[in-house]
Design an enzyme around this catalytic site. Structure first.
Site, PDB file in Angstrom:
ATOM      1  N   ASP A   1       0.831  -1.221  -0.026  1.00 35.13           N
ATOM      2  CA  ASP A   1       0.001  -0.141  -0.097  1.00 35.13           C
ATOM      3  C   ASP A   1       0.889   1.201   0.043  1.00 35.13           C
ATOM      4  O   ASP A   1       2.088   1.196   0.057  1.00 35.13           O
ATOM      5  CB  ASP A   1      -1.088   0.142   1.515  1.00 35.13           C
ATOM      6  CG  ASP A   1      -2.243   0.991   0.873  1.00 35.13           C
ATOM      7  OD1 ASP A   1      -2.219   1.781   0.124  1.00 35.13           O
ATOM      8  OD2 ASP A   1      -3.120   0.451   1.663  1.00 35.13           O
TER       9      ASP A   1
HETATM   10  C1  NOJ Z   1      -4.096   3.890   0.237  1.00 35.41           C
HETATM   11  C2  NOJ Z   1      -5.212   3.105   0.340  1.00 35.41           C
HETATM   12  O1  NOJ Z   1      -5.028   2.224   1.528  1.00 35.41           O
HETATM   13  C3  NOJ Z   1      -5.595   1.804  -0.618  1.00 35.41           C
HETATM   14  O2  NOJ Z   1      -6.916   1.232  -0.659  1.00 35.41           O
HETATM   15  C4  NOJ Z   1      -5.554   2.586  -2.017  1.00 35.41           C
HETATM   16  O3  NOJ Z   1      -5.666   1.473  -2.869  1.00 35.41           O
HETATM   17  C5  NOJ Z   1      -4.019   3.163  -2.353  1.00 35.41           C
HETATM   18  N1  NOJ Z   1      -3.731   4.014  -1.205  1.00 35.41           N
HETATM   19  C6  NOJ Z   1      -4.036   3.656  -3.613  1.00 35.41           C
HETATM   20  O4  NOJ Z   1      -4.631   4.993  -3.718  1.00 35.41           O
END
Ligand code: NOJ
Length: 738
Positions: free
Chosen positions: A285
């Protein structure tokens, strides 16, 4: 001819079949191996790097530094860049200006729709309509693919029993069985049968694992649970998506058993690849690698990069830890080049399956983008699924409204287009959305709708109360639209209270005191404590954040053009102190059975039961259930047992009922839930019509992680429950022998 073009032509010739319909795995393998053998260390590392695009007034934009990185082969993947024209521009840099011309993979958060926005995922799950949910993902994938995207960060498979956590809105609720069906359906919807098809995109299973169980409901917080609980209640939806063919997985931000998921070899390698046979790639993430410095399990970014790749991470989202450190780590022998090769191999294989080597611009057609986006069919579908997702929590007869009635519509959320889209609304645009009050005017005639804002959903400003009460005095019925600002849900939106915020409830109380019949429409992204509001309102319609066509869909349900049929996929407590509260709780050694007994598992100040149970939802008709008929007294081994009920529509309108089946294993080698969802069917019945609904129970229905952690059934006596909600069921008993 440029080297790139030569390579691409060669690849196309050599490897016809990879990424096309009926694509051939061998051809993808030889393409990837051929490429790998030509790549420098830096080029390999570049393929493990994912950077974000930015946004400027005119559309997506990208930092100059990232363009240089693409050009130098230091960045093989970009997210948050879309539109056919813009992705083509970036793709041209990768294809024409890098040594090997490896195409970029473009990702984006297409979570509940891309341009046509569907209800938030918690709402989608309340439809219990697996085919429709699959279709919503198919449409989202098609719209996204037409805008140059290849990859969505969905399905979000995080089971959650924690309403304080803002991201409960992004998932399918509390139940692993329902959650698994939805995770698999969304994966099929996005990826279709063929990733190389220009209408499909790559799914990403997230947030692996157990991100939905942060302590105290605070986002990004510590997660800790037994391996048994993890495997029984939290892992199934991720696995279901992997089994359905998802070719990417995102590591979650949280730690589990003391190790952040980003460096958790047990999760990323032992379970995901070893036990489940996953052969796609794993991405972190956002800045997940460098965040481990704060977690405290690594010393610095370099150490974090080492820990992540050695645990099984293939791609670094945004922390630049791989790009800055992998070369040194390999030279020092702390990471083997083989490990890097494996990560690159996985990423290139997916690019090949998407057909990007055959035609890097396959997804960049402005014509397709114009034709396939927000079509009348997509919008009609969005309207239907939004109606299906709504849950009628209570109704004393105030709903449905009658066309032509004078209706007072109160609440700032009634005139908000933006909130209807919810959080993570892809590329959804509020200016394409009709508000609830406008949709009601269109349907009921502007002169029959008296709108007053009353108050907003956050502040304590009561200056609009008088105008609202005056609007109420001129109307026959009241529709009050209240809930949460949509920015109070989603990522980084935890709350310490699950009450309706601001002074909305106070206004509801004042309005209810006038004696006018009141229907509340809720826009929110989590289970709320509605104990006070349920006393004041005649009806409560849980509309979640219903998406682009939400205004029309709310109107359809309020006026009875659509008979509500949603059922809660998550329990609504009557007090925050009951949390976590879910339908598959255990019995304890002192179950609460005597209202006046002190030493039982109970509260002194509130009953144990939730306000609205899992599976609950009403309609403008009623359903009656016969007793359960069993095909025998039990079954053994690999046999099965049939269980059926006859469901009758006893009301005056056609309606859809979700018939739910739960079981309880009375005695296990480890304790079992008092009720656990094991099946459901949606049936649509005309007034007076009856239908026999049958379920088959077999060993898989009874299986769980036994004391020795093997998965399977145990002999013994079971209870079976079938009904229209987890707290409204018929009961029967059967036995099982091995
Ligand atoms: C953070 C989030 O936790 C995740 O769900 C998301 O896909 C990513 N950022 C990318 O935007």
């Amino acid at each position: 001819m440029k080297k790139t073009a030569i390579l691409l032509a060669l690849a196309a010739l050599l490897l016809a079949g990879c990424g096309t319909s009926g694509s051939n795995d061998d051809s993808c393998t030889s393409l990837v191996e051929d490429l790998l053998s030509r790549m420098t260390l830096e080029e390999k590392i570049g393929q493990t790097v994912l950077y974000t695009s930015d946004w400027s007034v005119t559309g997506p934009s990208i930092r100059d530094g990232y363009i240089d990185d693409i050009r130098a082969g230091r960045c093989g993947n970009i997210f948050n860049a879309y539109t056919a024209a813009y992705t083509r521009k970036l793709q041209e840099v990768a294809v024409n200006e890098t040594r090997l011309g490896i195409p970029i993979l473009f990702g984006y958060d297409v979570i509940h729709g891309f341009r046509t926005i569907f209800p938030i995922n918690l709402g989608l799950s309340a439809s219990w309509d697996i085919e429709a949910i699959e279709e919503s993902a198919r449409i989202a994938g098609r719209e996204a693919a037409a805008a140059g995207l290849h990859w969505t960060y969905s399905p979000m498979c995080d089971i959650c029993v924690e309403p304080r956590w803002g991201r409960i809105s992004e998932g399918a609720g509390e139940d692993p069985y329902l959650g698994s069906l939805i995770a698999a359906a969304m994966t099929r919807g996005y990826q279709g049968d063929d990733l190389g098809d220009e209408n499909t995109i790559l799914a990403c299973v997230k947030h692996y694992a157990a991100y939905g169980a942060p302590q105290a409901g605070r986002d990004y917080n510590t997660v800790d649970m037994s391996d048994r609980w993890l495997r029984e209640f939290y892992l199934p939806p991720y696995k279901a998506a992997v089994d359905a063919g998802a070719l990417s997985v995102m590591a979650s931000f949280n730690e589990l058993d003391g190790v952040p998921a980003t460096a958790n070899k047990y999760l990323m390698t032992d379970i995901l690849r070893g036990e489940w046979g996953f052969d796609g790639f794993v991405v972190t993430d956002y800045t997940g690698i460098t965040e481990m410095i704060c977690h405290g399990n690594v010393t610095d970014a370099k150490d974090a990069a080492r820990a992540a790749i050695n645990a099984g991470i293939d791609m670094d989202m945004q922390s630049a830890a791989f790009s800055d450190n992998l070369a040194a780590l390999i030279h020092e022998g702390k990471v083997s080049e083989k490990t890097l090769d494996e990560a690159v191999r996985r990423i290139l294989t997916v690019k090949a399956k998407l057909g990007l080597f055959e035609d890097p611009y396959r997804y960049c057609s402005e014509e397709r983008e114009r034709e396939l986006t927000m079509t009348p069919e997509n919008l009609a579908f969005a309207r239907r699924i939004a109606s299906e997702s709504m849950v009628l929590l209570q109704n004393d007869g105030v709903l449905p409204l009658r066309k032509g009635q004078k209706i007072a519509v109160i609440g700032a959320l009634a005139e908000s287009a933006d909130d209807l889209l919810g959080s993570w609304r892809g590329a959804g645009e509020a200016d394409k959305v009709e508000t609830i009050v406008d949709a009601m005017r269109d349907y009921n005639g502007a002169s029959n709708i008296i709108y007053a804002r009353g108050c907003d959903e956050i502040s304590d400003d009561k200056s609009g109360f008088q105008a609202a009460l005056s609007a109420v005095s001129r109307a026959e019925k009241v529709v009050m639209v209240i809930g949460e600002d949509c920015q109070w849900t989603g990522e980084a939106a935890s709350r310490s209270s699950i009450n309706i915020p601001g002074v909305q409830s106070e206004l509801l109380e004042r309005i209810a005191a006038t004696g006018k019949p009141v229907a509340v429409v809720l826009l929110n992204g989590r289970p709320l404590d509605l104990s006070a509001e349920s006393q004041m309102a005649g009806a409560i319609l849980e509309a979640w954040y219903p998406g682009t066509m939400g205004g029309q869909a709310v109107t359809d349900v309020l006026f009875g053009e659509f008979n509500p049929c949603g059922k809660l996929s998550v329990t609504f407590p009557r007090a925050l102190g009951q949390v976590p509260i879910y339908h598959y709780a255990k019995n304890t050694g002192r179950p609460y059975v005597h209202p006046d007994a002190k030493y039982e598992s109970r509260y002194l100040d509130v009953v144990n039961e939730p306000l609205f149970a899992f599976g609950h939802g009403l309609a403008y008709t009623s359903f009656e259930y016969s007793d359960i008929e069993l095909g025998g007294s039990g079954f053994s081994g690999n046999g099965s047992l049939s269980a059926s009920v006859t469901v009758t529509n006893t009301g005056e309108r056609e309606g859809t009922e979700v018939v739910q089946m739960y079981i309880r294993d009375l005695v296990g080698s480890v304790t079992r839930p008092v009720k656990q969802l094991k099946g459901f069917q949606r049936v649509t019945l005309a007034p007076g019509q009856s239908e026999r609904v049958s379920f088959t129970i077999d060993a898989s229905t009874l299986s769980f992680y036994r004391q020795d952690m093997t998965f399977g059934p145990e002999a013994g006596d079971f209870k079976l429950f079938i009904g229209g909600a987890s707290d409204n069921v018929k009961e029967a008993s059967f036995n099982y022998s091995l």
